[in-house]
Design a protein around this motif. Sequence first.
Motif, PDB file in Angstrom:
ATOM      1  N   THR A  75     108.526 -13.206  18.669  1.00  9.12           N
ATOM      2  CA  THR A  75     107.146 -14.053  18.470  1.00  9.12           C
ATOM      3  C   THR A  75     106.966 -13.372  16.745  1.00  9.12           C
ATOM      4  O   THR A  75     107.558 -12.050  16.406  1.00  9.12           O
ATOM      5  N   SER A  76     106.357 -14.041  16.104  1.00  9.83           N
ATOM      6  CA  SER A  76     105.556 -13.114  14.869  1.00  9.83           C
ATOM      7  C   SER A  76     103.971 -11.947  15.072  1.00  9.83           C
ATOM      8  O   SER A  76     103.672 -11.565  14.028  1.00  9.83           O
ATOM      9  N   SER A  77     103.701 -12.873  15.423  1.00 11.10           N
ATOM     10  CA  SER A  77     102.056 -11.622  16.435  1.00 11.10           C
ATOM     11  C   SER A  77     101.924 -12.759  17.317  1.00 11.10           C
ATOM     12  O   SER A  77     101.409 -13.866  17.552  1.00 11.10           O
ATOM     13  N   ILE A  78     101.790 -12.247  18.784  1.00 10.82           N
ATOM     14  CA  ILE A  78     100.698 -12.656  19.670  1.00 10.82           C
ATOM     15  C   ILE A  78      99.221 -11.948  19.822  1.00 10.82           C
ATOM     16  O   ILE A  78      98.865 -10.905  19.770  1.00 10.82           O
ATOM     17  N   VAL A  97     102.174 -21.350  23.892  1.00  6.60           N
ATOM     18  CA  VAL A  97     102.947 -21.984  22.164  1.00  6.60           C
ATOM     19  C   VAL A  97     102.156 -20.227  21.200  1.00  6.60           C
ATOM     20  O   VAL A  97     100.829 -20.616  20.965  1.00  6.60           O
ATOM     21  N   LEU A  98     103.207 -19.796  20.502  1.00  4.92           N
ATOM     22  CA  LEU A  98     103.156 -18.673  19.606  1.00  4.92           C
ATOM     23  C   LEU A  98     103.581 -18.537  18.617  1.00  4.92           C
ATOM     24  O   LEU A  98     104.467 -19.856  17.828  1.00  4.92           O
ATOM     25  N   PRO A  99     103.292 -18.303  17.227  1.00  3.92           N
ATOM     26  CA  PRO A  99     104.419 -17.689  15.938  1.00  3.92           C
ATOM     27  C   PRO A  99     105.721 -17.408  16.364  1.00  3.92           C
ATOM     28  O   PRO A  99     105.791 -16.678  16.962  1.00  3.92           O
ATOM     29  N   LEU A 112     109.650 -27.129  14.204  1.00  4.95           N
ATOM     30  CA  LEU A 112     108.302 -26.036  14.121  1.00  4.95           C
ATOM     31  C   LEU A 112     108.356 -24.431  14.283  1.00  4.95           C
ATOM     32  O   LEU A 112     109.002 -23.939  14.431  1.00  4.95           O
ATOM     33  N   ASP A 113     107.003 -24.323  13.263  1.00  2.00           N
ATOM     34  CA  ASP A 113     107.269 -22.866  13.159  1.00  2.00           C
ATOM     35  C   ASP A 113     106.551 -21.851  13.935  1.00  2.00           C
ATOM     36  O   ASP A 113     106.381 -20.710  14.397  1.00  2.00           O
ATOM     37  N   THR A 114     106.782 -22.398  15.596  1.00  2.00           N
ATOM     38  CA  THR A 114     105.586 -22.333  16.844  1.00  2.00           C
ATOM     39  C   THR A 114     107.169 -22.138  17.802  1.00  2.00           C
ATOM     40  O   THR A 114     107.720 -22.636  17.964  1.00  2.00           O
ATOM     41  N   VAL A 115     106.923 -21.672  18.816  1.00  2.00           N
ATOM     42  CA  VAL A 115     107.692 -21.277  19.877  1.00  2.00           C
ATOM     43  C   VAL A 115     106.386 -21.118  21.244  1.00  2.00           C
ATOM     44  O   VAL A 115     105.881 -20.411  21.375  1.00  2.00           O
ATOM     45  N   GLY A 116     107.541 -22.190  22.428  1.00  2.00           N
ATOM     46  CA  GLY A 116     106.540 -22.484  23.995  1.00  2.00           C
ATOM     47  C   GLY A 116     106.995 -21.167  24.830  1.00  2.00           C
ATOM     48  O   GLY A 116     108.465 -20.863  24.727  1.00  2.00           O
ATOM     49  N   THR A 179     102.305 -25.818  32.784  1.00  6.41           N
ATOM     50  CA  THR A 179     100.719 -25.972  31.906  1.00  6.41           C
ATOM     51  C   THR A 179     101.040 -25.687  30.210  1.00  6.41           C
ATOM     52  O   THR A 179     101.601 -24.180  30.141  1.00  6.41           O
ATOM     53  N   VAL A 180     101.331 -26.253  29.280  1.00 13.02           N
ATOM     54  CA  VAL A 180     101.732 -25.674  27.813  1.00 13.02           C
ATOM     55  C   VAL A 180     100.499 -25.618  26.948  1.00 13.02           C
ATOM     56  O   VAL A 180      99.536 -26.384  26.641  1.00 13.02           O
ATOM     57  N   ILE A 181      99.803 -24.581  26.446  1.00 13.47           N
ATOM     58  CA  ILE A 181      98.336 -24.067  25.623  1.00 13.47           C
ATOM     59  C   ILE A 181      98.712 -23.875  24.604  1.00 13.47           C
ATOM     60  O   ILE A 181     100.142 -22.589  24.051  1.00 13.47           O
ATOM     61  N   ALA A 182      97.575 -24.028  23.503  1.00  9.66           N
ATOM     62  CA  ALA A 182      97.644 -23.296  22.052  1.00  9.66           C
ATOM     63  C   ALA A 182      96.558 -22.581  22.166  1.00  9.66           C
ATOM     64  O   ALA A 182      95.484 -23.004  22.539  1.00  9.66           O
ATOM     65  N   ILE A 183      96.039 -20.986  21.511  1.00  7.10           N
ATOM     66  CA  ILE A 183      95.195 -20.237  21.434  1.00  7.10           C
ATOM     67  C   ILE A 183      94.677 -20.953  20.435  1.00  7.10           C
ATOM     68  O   ILE A 183      95.375 -21.101  19.090  1.00  7.10           O
TER      69      ILE A 183
END
Length: 337
Positions: A75-78, A97-99, A112-116, A179-183
């Motif tokens: 990931t690029s940031s957390i 889901v993170l960058p 996408l530019d994100t990944v679970g 469960t899938v979440i986005a921050i």
Amino acid sequence: MDTVLLGDNESDLIKAAELIKNGDIVGIPTETVYGLGADASNEKAVRKVFEAKGRPADNPLIVHLADFSQAVEYTSSIPELAYKLAEKFCPGPLTMVLPKNDKIPMITSGGLDTVGIRVPSHKVMHRIIEISGRPIAAPSANTSGYPSPTSAAHVMRDMNGKIAAVVDGGSSEFGVESTVIAIESENAVRILRPGCITKEMLEQVCSEVIIDHAILHELEAGQKAASPGMKYKHYSPKADIIMIEGELEKFISYVGEHNDEGVYSLIFNDDSEVFPYRNMTYGKDSSEQAHLLFQRLRELDDAGAKKVYVRAPKTDGVGLAVYNRLIRAAGFEVIRI
């Protein structure tokens, strides 16, 4: 290709891990459902997953790691909130889901530019990740659109001859996907796909938990799916699924008026004593319904069902996950009586 059935002993897990390291696909048990395991950083291997499932290329895959501390590698940031959630729920059935960074190919992320990111708790899946030393992409190990597999036998039925091996780790514990979440902000998350980590559980960590509109409704035209299970008709057996909301008496009356050949009903355990028509039960509460749902949908096909009327579950707690899977299996056809 002959698909090999492996056990959950250390020797067989080493074989499974070696297959994944070499770019092959392996059916692997997790605590949610069985997954098609592939090296998430290997574009050719991931392409094999899409081919085996017949999965649309814009449907992102979840990446499984042995420990959340490894997420920094992909990931690029957390955000700080992700670490708090990981401390509470990892390992377990929660995907964040993170960058992403360049170590995760675009084919894995569905463009996408994100990944679970998820850390599974199932000892077999966890051990295979450890031995392989690879991030493992593992969508449900079924033909795309069909009910997810909760046993090795389900995977063999769908994937025999399409993948290298299946590891038999017994029946899945939860029975529905993570469960899938986005921050959304430093204290808020959005649920993109409900599972056994519920809104109420997330509220123990987050001040705000948003239920995404697409959980109970179709995506709008042109809208991208940020999570698996959001965009296409999913989880559906060959039989037509129709979900019905209403009291038991009205449900019985409705089924009686439409009780043609090949019609079955999927009902709650407590309904069975008074329900007079062909049926299968799928649990006495939301957790049991989650555990049994996909198994029952497959059994209905085996029984020759052509049309299935389903008593709608609750929409709170784990019930929201069950409702979400059923409304997609039904192609959003819900009758309210």
